[in-house]
Write a protein that holds these residues in place. Sequence first.
Motif, PDB file in Angstrom:
ATOM      1  N   GLY A  70      -6.243  -1.919   2.022  1.00 17.38           N
ATOM      2  CA  GLY A  70      -5.545  -3.088   1.344  1.00 17.38           C
ATOM      3  C   GLY A  70      -4.423  -3.174   0.557  1.00 17.38           C
ATOM      4  O   GLY A  70      -3.772  -1.959   0.371  1.00 17.38           O
ATOM      5  N   THR A  92      -2.791  -0.745  -2.494  1.00 21.91           N
ATOM      6  CA  THR A  92      -4.083   0.470  -2.670  1.00 21.91           C
ATOM      7  C   THR A  92      -2.927   1.651  -2.422  1.00 21.91           C
ATOM      8  O   THR A  92      -2.106   1.735  -1.755  1.00 21.91           O
ATOM      9  CB  THR A  92      -5.214   0.229  -1.408  1.00 21.91           C
ATOM     10  N   SER A 113       0.905  -1.203   0.257  1.00 21.40           N
ATOM     11  CA  SER A 113      -0.071  -0.085  -0.043  1.00 21.40           C
ATOM     12  C   SER A 113       0.823   1.040  -0.094  1.00 21.40           C
ATOM     13  O   SER A 113       2.223   1.222   0.382  1.00 21.40           O
ATOM     14  CB  SER A 113      -0.941   0.032   1.131  1.00 21.40           C
ATOM     15  N   ASN A 150     -12.658  -3.868  -3.947  1.00 24.32           N
ATOM     16  CA  ASN A 150     -11.464  -4.097  -4.922  1.00 24.32           C
ATOM     17  C   ASN A 150     -11.425  -3.301  -6.103  1.00 24.32           C
ATOM     18  O   ASN A 150     -12.360  -3.346  -6.828  1.00 24.32           O
ATOM     19  CB  ASN A 150     -11.171  -5.547  -5.214  1.00 24.32           C
ATOM     20  N   ASN A 151     -10.251  -2.612  -6.430  1.00 24.26           N
ATOM     21  CA  ASN A 151      -9.922  -2.217  -7.995  1.00 24.26           C
ATOM     22  C   ASN A 151     -11.018  -0.812  -7.953  1.00 24.26           C
ATOM     23  O   ASN A 151     -11.114  -0.445  -9.237  1.00 24.26           O
ATOM     24  CB  ASN A 151     -10.402  -3.081  -8.895  1.00 24.26           C
ATOM     25  N   ALA A 160     -10.335  -2.065   0.175  1.00 30.59           N
ATOM     26  CA  ALA A 160      -9.665  -3.142  -0.068  1.00 30.59           C
ATOM     27  C   ALA A 160      -8.454  -2.917  -1.053  1.00 30.59           C
ATOM     28  O   ALA A 160      -8.129  -1.974  -1.199  1.00 30.59           O
ATOM     29  CB  ALA A 160     -10.907  -4.027  -1.036  1.00 30.59           C
ATOM     30  N   GLY A 161      -8.085  -4.058  -1.662  1.00 34.65           N
ATOM     31  CA  GLY A 161      -7.001  -3.974  -2.586  1.00 34.65           C
ATOM     32  C   GLY A 161      -6.950  -3.404  -3.921  1.00 34.65           C
ATOM     33  O   GLY A 161      -8.018  -3.284  -4.369  1.00 34.65           O
ATOM     34  N   HIS A 162      -5.964  -2.901  -4.377  1.00 31.62           N
ATOM     35  CA  HIS A 162      -5.901  -2.426  -5.674  1.00 31.62           C
ATOM     36  C   HIS A 162      -6.621  -0.951  -5.924  1.00 31.62           C
ATOM     37  O   HIS A 162      -7.190  -1.062  -7.098  1.00 31.62           O
ATOM     38  CB  HIS A 162      -6.097  -3.418  -6.975  1.00 31.62           C
ATOM     39  N   CYS A 163      -7.095  -0.300  -5.073  1.00 29.54           N
ATOM     40  CA  CYS A 163      -7.935   0.875  -5.023  1.00 29.54           C
ATOM     41  C   CYS A 163      -6.871   2.164  -5.265  1.00 29.54           C
ATOM     42  O   CYS A 163      -5.865   1.986  -4.841  1.00 29.54           O
ATOM     43  CB  CYS A 163      -8.635   1.024  -3.785  1.00 29.54           C
TER      44      CYS A 163
END
Length: 221
Positions: free
Chosen positions: A143, A146, A128, A180-181, A161-164
């Motif tokens: 996440g 991110t 992150s 996510n995303n 969440a992840g990849h934001c």
Amino acid sequence: MHKIFILGYSESFISLLLETLKVNGIVKDIVIVKNTEVKEQYPFRPAVTSVEIINSAQWRHVTSSDRFVFGVGSPSVKRKVFESFRESHGITKENFLSVRHPFNVTASSALIGKGCYCEPSVILSPFSSIGFGVTINRGVTIGHHTVIKDFATIYPGTHIAGHCVIEEGVHIGMGTSVFNNVKIGAGSVIGGGSTVTEDIPGGVTAWGSPCKIIKSADHAG
């Protein structure tokens, strides 16, 4: 020992900040720089050794060893405070400290920029990235992979969440979940308790579960 100057003035925010400085062993040589009338006694001050309060008009000289933290949490106000003191005193991002409560979990691969403030029980997941002047309140989870960009503020109990990607100056209200995303555009405000499942453009106000735009950039004024 260098002095630490707190720039901007929100009584509730500074009370939490001073407590976090205290648990990090920073209990003296702290100066609060206000741009409003100075009170004789700071009402929320914890038991620190030395806290001085001055008006910004009294503050003339900055030394190379001085360090700075923000005394406000609002994204727009943080930006204005930084730009004002940069113009008047030549302060740069490199002059700022990041202040994190020790009761946090931070992955070794997480990147944390200058001027950030993290309250207790924050989790920063692997890879992150946290930009300059970001405020992360208690119980927030960021996440993996991110990115939180400059001056954003994340309020308590929010889970991202992840990849934001959270762009500059975003305000995310308490108890929000971001899937996510997802990308949230610069300057947008996400109301508390929202569930953000899709991208949100910049400069809007959005709220709800699922999160929907309730005020567009065209009508933001």
